[in-house]
Design an enzyme around this catalytic site. Structure first.
Site, PDB file in Angstrom:
ATOM      1  N   ASP A   1       0.846  -1.197   0.000  1.00 30.93           N
ATOM      2  CA  ASP A   1       0.000   0.000   0.000  1.00 30.93           C
ATOM      3  C   ASP A   1       0.881   1.247   0.000  1.00 30.93           C
ATOM      4  O   ASP A   1       0.866   2.034   0.956  1.00 30.93           O
ATOM      5  CB  ASP A   1      -0.931  -0.012   1.215  1.00 30.93           C
ATOM      6  CG  ASP A   1      -2.002   1.080   1.130  1.00 30.93           C
ATOM      7  OD1 ASP A   1      -2.224   1.608   0.032  1.00 30.93           O
ATOM      8  OD2 ASP A   1      -2.597   1.394   2.174  1.00 30.93           O
ATOM      9  N   LEU A   2       1.633   1.429  -1.065  1.00 30.41           N
ATOM     10  CA  LEU A   2       2.544   2.568  -1.161  1.00 30.41           C
ATOM     11  C   LEU A   2       1.736   3.832  -1.450  1.00 30.41           C
ATOM     12  O   LEU A   2       1.276   4.049  -2.560  1.00 30.41           O
ATOM     13  CB  LEU A   2       3.582   2.332  -2.255  1.00 30.41           C
ATOM     14  CG  LEU A   2       4.668   3.404  -2.368  1.00 30.41           C
ATOM     15  CD1 LEU A   2       5.477   3.503  -1.079  1.00 30.41           C
ATOM     16  CD2 LEU A   2       5.586   3.097  -3.547  1.00 30.41           C
TER      17      LEU A   2
END
Length: 241
Positions: free
Chosen positions: A168-169
């Site tokens: 989940d950048l």
């Protein structure tokens, strides 16, 4: 790091005994710290995050919660597939591995799971990174310029060069400190073989996050010039170093 495992009938705790030799289930209860005036802040949201002052230093305590539609049914429960595959234990060991690679991540303190039949609940505790803001906060304060964007790109490049995939950048998971940047929240992250596909997907996720937070409010062309082009320059230079 001196990793130790403590087990009982309902679950287990994995912890770094070099930071604290006495970690038990109370460490994962915000109420325990509140009673000792050691609960500094507590936020709701998906992660259920609390800042607590522990014998191992100021720490971030995160309770794992599901997101999206599944959360309505499962809440904070996950399907049991073995201790090593629990969310907390997996992230604990990934953080260990990244620290050994000298990547800028929070220092992991402890993780636990509590099992009930086919499901379990999990928590993770890491050392707090002091005097840091998220990239999202920097953007809101007007501090995201070409120089910072290039540093962000270099940060992501370091992780990708080491084969680290962040699930989940986004701008909330990049911490900007006085002297360096960190990546946080590696739930579901893992080490992968180098590949252009997953690397670009990671970058596009970060780009969408910046757009959602208003980074392109002054126009797409200005975003490309002042943020994304410098970010990609820092990324590509670091990746190929």
């Amino acid at each position: 790091m001196h990793e130790q495992l403590r087990q009982d009938a309902e679950g287990a705790i994995l912890f770094d005994a070099s930071l604290s030799p006495q970690v038990d289930g109370r460490w994962f209860d915000p109420g325990y710290w509140r009673e000792r005036s050691a609960l500094n802040t507590q936020a709701g949201g998906r992660g259920g995050v609390a800042m607590v002052a522990t014998p191992a230093g100021e720490c971030v305590l995160r309770h794992y919660r599901r997101g999206g539609m599944v959360a309505r049914v499962m809440g904070d429960r996950y399907l049991w597939t073995g201790a090593d595959r629990t969310r907390g234990f997996a992230e604990f060991r990934l953080l260990q591995a990244m620290a050994q690679l000298q990547l800028p991540v929070p220092q992991v303190v402890a993780a636990q799971y509590r099992r009930a039949g086919l499901h379990y609940r999990a928590d993770l505790m890491t050392r707090r990174i002091p005097n840091a803001q998220t990239l999202a906060e920097c953007l809101a304060a007007g501090r995201l310029d070409a120089e910072l964007a290039q540093e962000v790109g270099a940060l992501v490049g370091r992780f990708h060069r080491a084969g680290v995939w962040h699930a989940d950048l986004n701008a909330h998971n990049v911490l900007v400190g006085p002297s360096m940047l960190h990546l946080i929240d590696f739930d579901r992250g893992r080490l992968r073989l180098p590949a252009q596909g997953w690397r670009m997907a990671n970058l596009l996720r970060l780009r969408r996050s910046l757009f959602k937070l208003g980074a392109a409010a002054e126009g797409a062309a200005r975003f490309e010039q002042t943020i994304w082009t410098p970010l990609m320059y820092g990324y590509e230079r670091t990746l190929s170093a």
